[in-house]
Design a protein around this motif. Structure first.
Motif, short mmCIF file in Angstrom:
data_model
loop_
_atom_site.label_atom_id
_atom_site.label_comp_id
_atom_site.label_asym_id
_atom_site.label_seq_id
_atom_site.Cartn_x
_atom_site.Cartn_y
_atom_site.Cartn_z
N GLN A 164 9.70 13.54 1.35
CA GLN A 164 8.44 14.28 1.44
C GLN A 164 7.43 13.76 0.42
O GLN A 164 6.24 13.58 0.74
N LEU A 165 7.88 13.50 -0.80
CA LEU A 165 6.98 12.99 -1.83
C LEU A 165 6.42 11.63 -1.44
O LEU A 165 5.22 11.36 -1.64
N THR A 166 7.25 10.78 -0.87
CA THR A 166 6.77 9.48 -0.41
C THR A 166 5.70 9.65 0.67
O THR A 166 4.65 8.98 0.65
N ALA A 167 5.95 10.54 1.61
CA ALA A 167 4.98 10.78 2.68
C ALA A 167 3.67 11.34 2.12
O ALA A 167 2.58 10.93 2.54
N VAL A 168 3.78 12.27 1.20
CA VAL A 168 2.59 12.86 0.59
C VAL A 168 1.74 11.79 -0.08
O VAL A 168 0.51 11.76 0.05
N ARG A 169 2.39 10.90 -0.81
CA ARG A 169 1.64 9.86 -1.51
C ARG A 169 0.98 8.89 -0.54
O ARG A 169 -0.14 8.43 -0.77
N ALA A 170 1.65 8.59 0.56
CA ALA A 170 1.06 7.70 1.56
C ALA A 170 -0.18 8.34 2.19
O ALA A 170 -1.23 7.69 2.34
N ILE A 171 -0.06 9.61 2.58
CA ILE A 171 -1.19 10.31 3.18
C ILE A 171 -2.33 10.48 2.17
O ILE A 171 -3.51 10.29 2.50
N ALA A 172 -1.96 10.81 0.94
CA ALA A 172 -2.97 11.01 -0.10
C ALA A 172 -3.82 9.76 -0.29
O ALA A 172 -5.04 9.84 -0.46
N ARG A 173 -3.18 8.63 -0.29
CA ARG A 173 -3.90 7.36 -0.49
C ARG A 173 -4.90 7.11 0.63
O ARG A 173 -5.99 6.57 0.41
N ASP A 174 -4.56 7.55 1.84
CA ASP A 174 -5.41 7.29 2.99
C ASP A 174 -6.63 8.21 3.04
O ASP A 174 -7.72 7.78 3.43
N VAL A 175 -6.45 9.48 2.65
CA VAL A 175 -7.53 10.45 2.83
C VAL A 175 -8.32 10.75 1.56
O VAL A 175 -9.32 11.48 1.61
#
Length: 263
Positions: A164-175
């Protein structure tokens, strides 16, 4: 008087898993700072309705089982159809079913993946793009100390909290360029309704609190401040972060606690 930078007045917030425990405390914290709440639950309508009444009886209560195929997408679509774009998503709902790691079967894995990981991707995929279009949004997911201090009986749960943390960081970088922040708050040992019987055992309580630098287990309300802060304008420059709220446990056991060594 609450600073305007911490005010959530006029913001619409969806809290999943809001009927008890951490979700309930976070929902109350957001409401205290002016947010309009939508409360999700599964199998605890009485708890969710009671919470809604505490907020004045206006918060909608919606049930969804995120382990069921297609349920999360239908839930997200229903939210958008009924209420329009969401400003704040608190991705708190999760399951934690313990068993010996060598007894884990595909059904156990699939249920955890659906509720604890796939639901996050589905909800953000549906609810975050409208945030980005409007130039403001907040997503805060509930993590766990188990992502970095896993146990074999919770191996699937712990692994998915790390994912989940990995996914959050990926999405955060994009938006991030479009005014949307995405973060994680990771609780440590928190006493909630589901584990209250264990904490009522003095031996269990001593064993847990002896390891925590703060010297006590946490309470759900200990988490609310971190969530409220991350949802506010005061935290607009924080994204992709994981904030531990664990009494210092993630930095090491309490002073004087020696590791067990085999004879």
């Amino acid at each position: 008087m609450t600073s305007s930078r911490f005010s959530l007045k006029g913001r619409r917030a969806l809290v999943t898993g809001a009927s008890s425990g951490i979700g309930r405390a976070v929902a109350l914290g957001l409401a205290e700072h002016g947010a309009e709440l939508i409360l999700h639950h599964f199998g605890d309508e009485a708890g969710a309705r009671e919470l809604a009444e505490m907020m004045g009886g206006k918060a909608p209560v919606i049930e969804a089982d995120f382990t069921r195929q297609g349920a999360t997408e239908a839930f997200a679509n229903d939210i958008l159809d009924q209420f329009g774009p969401i400003d704040i998503l608190i991705a708190n709902a999760a399951i934690e079913r313990r068993m010996p790691w060598n007894d884990i079967d595909e059904a156990h894995i699939a249920a955890h993946v659906a509720s604890n990981f796939a639901a996050l991707l589905t909800l953000t995929g549906k609810l975050v793009p409208p945030m980005a279009e409007r130039g403001w949004g907040r997503v805060v997911a509930t993590g766990s100390i188990m992502a970095t201090r896993p146990r074999t009986e919770t191996i699937v749960y712990a692994s998915l909290k790390a994912a989940q943390l990995t996914a959050v960081r990926a999405i955060a970088r994009d938006v991030a360029p479009r005014g949307v922040t995405v973060n994680v708050v990771s609780p440590g040992a928190i006493e909630i309704e589901a584990n209250a019987a264990q904490y009522s055992d003095p031996a269990f309580r001593r064993a847990v609190t002896a390891k925590i630098p703060a010297g006590r287990q946490g309470q759900p309300q200990d988490l609310a401040g971190a969530f409220v802060f991350l949802c506010s304008d005061a935290a607009s420059y924080i994204t992709g972060a994981n904030i531990p709220v664990d009494g210092g446990w993630s930095i090491g056991d309490a002073p004087g606690v020696l590791p067990q060594v085999a004879d």
